[in-house]
Design an enzyme around this catalytic site. Structure first.
Site, short mmCIF file in Angstrom:
data_model
loop_
_atom_site.label_atom_id
_atom_site.label_comp_id
_atom_site.label_asym_id
_atom_site.label_seq_id
_atom_site.Cartn_x
_atom_site.Cartn_y
_atom_site.Cartn_z
N GLU A 285 0.83 -1.21 0.00
CA GLU A 285 0.00 0.00 0.00
C GLU A 285 0.87 1.26 0.00
O GLU A 285 0.94 1.97 0.99
CB GLU A 285 -0.98 -0.02 1.18
CG GLU A 285 -0.39 -0.53 2.48
CD GLU A 285 -1.36 -0.55 3.64
OE1 GLU A 285 -2.50 -1.01 3.46
OE2 GLU A 285 -0.96 -0.10 4.72
N GLY A 287 2.15 5.04 -0.77
CA GLY A 287 1.60 6.37 -0.94
C GLY A 287 2.61 7.23 -1.68
O GLY A 287 2.47 7.52 -2.88
N ARG A 288 3.70 7.55 -0.98
CA ARG A 288 4.70 8.47 -1.52
C ARG A 288 5.17 8.08 -2.91
O ARG A 288 5.24 8.93 -3.80
CB ARG A 288 5.89 8.53 -0.55
CG ARG A 288 7.04 9.39 -1.04
CD ARG A 288 8.19 9.43 -0.06
NE ARG A 288 7.78 10.12 1.14
CZ ARG A 288 7.50 9.53 2.30
NH1 ARG A 288 7.61 8.24 2.41
NH2 ARG A 288 7.12 10.23 3.34
N CYS A 365 3.95 34.23 11.02
CA CYS A 365 4.71 35.05 11.96
C CYS A 365 5.53 34.17 12.90
O CYS A 365 5.39 34.25 14.13
CB CYS A 365 3.75 35.92 12.76
SG CYS A 365 2.74 36.95 11.69
C1 LIG Z 1 -0.80 2.15 7.31
C2 LIG Z 1 -0.07 2.88 6.23
N1 LIG Z 1 0.02 2.33 5.00
C3 LIG Z 1 0.65 2.96 4.00
C4 LIG Z 1 1.24 4.18 4.18
C5 LIG Z 1 1.94 4.84 3.02
O1 LIG Z 1 3.29 4.92 3.26
P1 LIG Z 1 4.29 5.52 2.16
O2 LIG Z 1 3.73 6.82 1.73
O3 LIG Z 1 5.57 5.64 2.90
O4 LIG Z 1 4.36 4.54 1.06
C6 LIG Z 1 1.19 4.79 5.44
C7 LIG Z 1 1.83 6.08 5.68
O5 LIG Z 1 1.85 6.64 6.72
C8 LIG Z 1 0.51 4.13 6.50
O6 LIG Z 1 0.41 4.68 7.70
#
Ligand SMILES: Cc1ncc(COP(=O)(O)O)c(C=O)c1O
Length: 415
Positions: A285, A287-288, A365
């Protein structure tokens, strides 16, 4: 001495402007012609889609790619990724609703959910949505899910989130084994599973382990994947879980200047050597990795000034819109996009810093509102745009929009 973050970028020079793709420059210059000073994100959905295809193509059949919506929940980006991922990872009702717009509304929506403090309303929404797995973070959460499922007259699929004691891999992975609010500590897993098996509303499908972050090393990531699968198989056998689901979390990294990018082909080759039992789905899963380079954050330079010999470019924006460089304490380099129109300087000559080091600060600020320190620029003028590439992940979502109450950063999807 006061704490200074992010770190100094010296002797780094700002990116040349042509690191910005032409459509991004065009859109930003259009925005700069608008009535309001620019502080905005521009996203390219095609870039995110290409990343998802790249990861998907590298992985074996048994692996599934779920997009971690928290990294960028802009609907246009979630929609651009939807045809190229197998499902979504969500952490709130809002993210769940976004994801459900894009998954098949069949018996089991391809949605998994994690988060250390899932409230009863969040858990209720997840159970009602019949998500593929609620990644349960504690025994109390398992009890709550069971109670909600029984009340709804359903059985909820859960995976136990585990905080491993020790993963025998060194390198850039930020692994488990440290006390945290996330998941169940590995030594407690057998007892928690024993108790969970007595709960009437649950189907325990497997495990969730998110113990990697921004990892650029394909070998360690593949070894991590292997460890998650082997540990899950062994633990399921020892505790009587009928294993169908192993979720290894996110954590594939994105290279910044001077770093070597994640070797996706190598990761795929090594992952193919892992052999999960037939019928076990392995979920990644990220994200980045999927969205970092699909986004650019741009802010207009409101002022340029020297203070005791050091130059500052002051932005219409800052950590209220883009907080990552400061909260991660990293050097996040920029490009300066020249905007030639200059109307504000009737009385005062247009301020400019040339061939010098500049610190890029925001409109809040507080001295904490510093996005980049001591970067060498050929030229930056009031009215130009400072643009941060690689701002697609944990950018807009991660910022503190309300502090001082300036207008929130706009978001724009390239056609
Ligand atoms: C449970 C879980 N899955 C997936 C991700 C995605 O991680 P990344 O963006 O490092 O791939 C996160 C990011 O915080 C997460 O908390």
């Amino acid at each position: 001495m006061s704490v200074q973050f992010p770190p100094s970028a010296a002797p780094l020079a700002a990116h040349p402007v042509d690191v910005l793709p032409a459509p991004v420059r065009t859109r930003l210059l259009e925005l700069a012609r608008g009535a309001e000073p620019v502080s905005a994100y521009v996203y390219d959905g095609a870039v995110a889609a290409a990343r998802a295809r790249e990861l998907r193509a590298a992985l074996p059949e048994w692996a599934a790619v779920y997009y971690a919506v928290k990294a960028n929940s802009y609907p246009g980006i979630v929609g651009a990724l939807a045809p190229h991922v197998d499902g979504f990872e969500v952490a709130s009702v809002h993210e769940l609703e976004l994801a459900l717009e894009h998954v098949e509304s069949g018996e089991i929506p391809a949605v998994v959910a994690a988060g250390p403090a899932k409230s009863v309303p969040v858990l209720t929404a997840l159970v009602r949505a019949r998500v593929e797995a609620v990644n349960a973070e504690s025994l109390l959460e398992l009890h709550r899910v069971s109670r909600i499922a029984v009340a709804e007259g359903v059985t909820a699929r859960v995976a136990l989130r585990v905080n491993p004691a020790d993963i025998p891999i060194s390198g850039s992975l930020h692994m488990g084994g440290a006390p945290s609010q996330f998941g169940v500590a590995e030594p407690d897993v057998p007892d928690v599973l024993r108790a969970a098996r007595e709960l009437p509303g649950l189907d325990i499908v497997g495990f969730h382990i998110h113990a990697a972050s921004n990892n650029l090393d394909a070998d360690t990531h593949a070894a991590y994947l292997r460890w998650c699968v082997e540990w899950s198989v062994a633990t399921a056998a020892a505790t009587g879980v009928e294993l169908r689901h192993v979720d290894i979390g996110g954590g594939i990294g994105v290279a910044f200047e001077g770093e070597t990018p994640f070797d996706m082909a190598r990761f795929g080759e090594l992952a193919a050597l892992v052999e999960p039992p037939v019928g076990v789905k392995v979920v990644l899963e990220p994200g980045r990795f999927l969205v970092a380079d699909c986004g650019w954050y741009a802010a207009e330079v409101t002022d340029v000034k020297a203070s005791y010999g050091e130059w500052f470019a002051v932005l219409r924006g800052g950590i209220n819109h883009f907080q990552l460089p400061t909260s991660w304490d990293i050097v996040h380099n920029v490009a300066v996009l020249p905007v030639d129109a200059w109307e504000a300087g009737e009385e005062c000559p247009r301020p400019v810093a040339e061939r010098t080091r500049v610190t890029v600060v925001g409109e809040l600020c507080t001295p904490e509102d510093t996005l980049l320190r001591d970067v060498f620029v050929e030229r930056v003028r009031a009215g130009d745009l400072v643009v941060f590439p690689n701002a697609g992940s944990y950018g807009w979502e991660f910022a503190m929009h309300s502090f001082l109450g300036h207008p929130v950063a706009g978001r724009h999807l390239l056609a």
